[in-house]
Every structure is written in structure tokens, then in C-alpha cells.
Design a protein around this motif. Structure first.
Motif, PDB file in Angstrom:
ATOM      1  N   ASP A  32      37.309  43.951  38.868  1.00  0.00           N
ATOM      2  CA  ASP A  32      38.465  44.765  38.514  1.00  0.00           C
ATOM      3  C   ASP A  32      38.574  45.969  39.447  1.00  0.00           C
ATOM      4  N   ALA A  33      37.457  46.620  39.742  1.00  0.00           N
ATOM      5  CA  ALA A  33      37.458  47.767  40.659  1.00  0.00           C
ATOM      6  C   ALA A  33      37.913  47.336  42.050  1.00  0.00           C
ATOM      7  N   TRP A  34      37.361  46.225  42.542  1.00  0.00           N
ATOM      8  CA  TRP A  34      37.721  45.746  43.876  1.00  0.00           C
ATOM      9  C   TRP A  34      39.199  45.390  43.959  1.00  0.00           C
ATOM     10  N   ARG A  35      39.684  44.621  42.996  1.00  0.00           N
ATOM     11  CA  ARG A  35      41.079  44.181  43.044  1.00  0.00           C
ATOM     12  C   ARG A  35      42.049  45.345  42.860  1.00  0.00           C
ATOM     13  N   THR A  36      41.678  46.312  42.027  1.00  0.00           N
ATOM     14  CA  THR A  36      42.527  47.492  41.852  1.00  0.00           C
ATOM     15  C   THR A  36      42.601  48.281  43.150  1.00  0.00           C
ATOM     16  N   LEU A  37      41.458  48.499  43.793  1.00  0.00           N
ATOM     17  CA  LEU A  37      41.439  49.219  45.064  1.00  0.00           C
ATOM     18  C   LEU A  37      42.248  48.480  46.121  1.00  0.00           C
ATOM     19  N   LEU A  38      42.079  47.178  46.211  1.00  0.00           N
ATOM     20  CA  LEU A  38      42.794  46.370  47.185  1.00  0.00           C
ATOM     21  C   LEU A  38      44.303  46.411  46.938  1.00  0.00           C
ATOM     22  N   ARG A  39      44.712  46.167  45.699  1.00  0.00           N
ATOM     23  CA  ARG A  39      46.148  46.177  45.382  1.00  0.00           C
ATOM     24  C   ARG A  39      46.754  47.551  45.613  1.00  0.00           C
ATOM     25  N   PHE A  40      46.046  48.595  45.179  1.00  0.00           N
ATOM     26  CA  PHE A  40      46.547  49.945  45.394  1.00  0.00           C
ATOM     27  C   PHE A  40      46.725  50.215  46.889  1.00  0.00           C
ATOM     28  N   SER A  41      45.715  49.894  47.685  1.00  0.00           N
ATOM     29  CA  SER A  41      45.774  50.153  49.127  1.00  0.00           C
ATOM     30  C   SER A  41      46.940  49.429  49.772  1.00  0.00           C
ATOM     31  N   VAL A  42      47.072  48.151  49.491  1.00  0.00           N
ATOM     32  CA  VAL A  42      48.129  47.357  50.119  1.00  0.00           C
ATOM     33  C   VAL A  42      49.511  47.841  49.675  1.00  0.00           C
ATOM     34  N   LEU A  43      49.703  48.037  48.378  1.00  0.00           N
ATOM     35  CA  LEU A  43      51.018  48.457  47.885  1.00  0.00           C
ATOM     36  C   LEU A  43      51.376  49.859  48.356  1.00  0.00           C
ATOM     37  N   MET A  44      50.413  50.782  48.349  1.00  0.00           N
ATOM     38  CA  MET A  44      50.677  52.142  48.787  1.00  0.00           C
ATOM     39  C   MET A  44      50.998  52.171  50.277  1.00  0.00           C
ATOM     40  N   LEU A  45      50.235  51.454  51.091  1.00  0.00           N
ATOM     41  CA  LEU A  45      50.502  51.426  52.533  1.00  0.00           C
ATOM     42  C   LEU A  45      51.855  50.773  52.827  1.00  0.00           C
ATOM     43  N   ASP A  46      52.161  49.699  52.110  1.00  0.00           N
ATOM     44  CA  ASP A  46      53.476  49.058  52.280  1.00  0.00           C
ATOM     45  C   ASP A  46      54.613  50.016  51.933  1.00  0.00           C
ATOM     46  N   ARG A  47      54.437  50.769  50.850  1.00  0.00           N
ATOM     47  CA  ARG A  47      55.471  51.719  50.425  1.00  0.00           C
ATOM     48  C   ARG A  47      55.651  52.838  51.458  1.00  0.00           C
ATOM     49  N   LEU A  48      54.533  53.405  51.944  1.00  0.00           N
ATOM     50  CA  LEU A  48      54.621  54.452  52.961  1.00  0.00           C
ATOM     51  C   LEU A  48      55.285  53.926  54.230  1.00  0.00           C
TER      52      LEU A  48
END
Length: 181
Positions: A32-48
Motif C-alpha cells: 500500500d505504501a509503495w503503490r500510494t507513493l508511485l501513484r502520487f508521484s506519477v499523477l502529481m508529475l503529470d499534473r505539473l
């Protein structure tokens, strides 16, 4: 697609998995920690990236190259060092810098102590683009990363990830020409 891996892993202990498969699988909390970090990173970078493209016609990766050059002494970095700082491969950096050179945002200068080495140099036009795009980028970073976290959580995040990040950066560091004409 459900591979059953998550279910299968949850039914055995990490010790049993290590003994039978040689792999220390992630337990449910770790996954859960890994997938949350991964999803957050990808979605946040895509948004920026999308916000910079929509507002300034520059992507996040190119913006990061301009930032690294602006922060460097003389607004210049050796290409290999820039690749490490901008978190891109040398070949991908070459392609990106070619486009930035074509757009007049960056120039290239030869390294005086290494005929094979080249410096990427932020042009005045590149600095103007960076200065125009920076408020959009900072607003996004605040919106997605800084403001949603309280100061203690931000500090804990840095404290926990900084040693791992330093280890990863140390392994990837490339040195070369340190002088510019």
C-alpha cells in the motif's frame, strides 16, 4: 487483470516467501505504501507537466533542465552532470537539449579540458521563459505537495526519504569536466 499475486502473498509470511522463492515480497502495508507513493508521484508529475504545457508551452522535464541550469554557476552545466540533476538519461537529455537549443532557450559550449565534453548554458531567452513559468510551477507544487501536508509531515517525509535518495544519487553520480572557458 488480477494475477492473484497479492492474494497469494498475503497468505504466506515474508519469511516463508524468502525461504521458498528467494524473494522478500511486500506485505499489504508495504505494498500500500509503495503503490500510494508511485501513484502520487506519477499523477502529481503529470499534473505539473500539464499545467506548464497549457500555460507556458513547456513540459516539466524541460522546465527542470532550465531550473538546473539557472541554479548552476554561470548558468552552465556539463551535459553528464545535467543529466544526473535533471533525472534523465544522457541520450534523452541530448534530445531535449537539442530542442531547447532550437528554441533558443539553451546554447552549447565545448569543455576546454575535455574535447568530448559539452556544457549546456541557459540563454537569456531561456531565463525569461523560466521566470515566466516558475509561478505556475510553484503554485502547483504548493497545491499538490506543500499545502496539503502539515509542517511536521513534510519534515518527516524529508527525514525519512533523504538518506535513501542520497544513496541513489551517489550511485548515479557522473563526474567530468569542471571548468568552462
Amino acid at each position: 487483470m488480477n494475477t492473484g499475486i497479492k492474494t497469494e502473498m498475503a497468505e504466506t509470511s515474508a519469511v516463508d516467501d524468502l525461504e521458498t522463492t528467494g524473494t522478500r515480497w511486500l506485505d499489504a502495508d508495504e505494498q500500500d505504501a509503495w503503490r500510494t507513493l508511485l501513484r502520487f508521484s506519477v499523477l502529481m508529475l503529470d499534473r505539473l507537466d500539464a499545467e506548464l504545457r497549457a500555460t507556458h508551452d513547456i513540459g516539466l522535464a524541460d522546465y527542470e533542465i532550465l531550473v538546473q541550469l539557472a541554479d548552476a554557476p554561470g548558468r552552465a552545466l556539463r551535459m553528464s552532470e545535467l543529466a544526473n540533476l535533471a533525472l534523465v538519461s544522457r541520450s534523452r537529455l541530448t534530445h531535449r537539449v537539442d530542442r531547447l537549443v532550437d528554441a533558443g532557450l539553451v546554447t552549447r559550449e565545448p569543455c576546454p579540458t575535455d574535447r568530448r565534453g559539452m556544457f549546456a548554458v541557459l540563454s537569456d531567452e531561456g531565463m525569461k521563459v523560466l521566470e515566466a513559468a516558475a509561478p505556475t510551477h510553484v503554485a502547483g507544487v504548493r497545491r499538490y505537495v506543500v499545502d496539503p501536508l502539515d509542517p511536521a509531515t513534510r519534515q518527516a517525509l524529508v527525514s525519512e526519504l533523504a538518506p535513501t535518495l542520497a544513496g541513489l544519487e551517489k550511485r548515479g553520480l557522473v563526474t567530468g569536466c569542471d571548468e568552462r572557458a
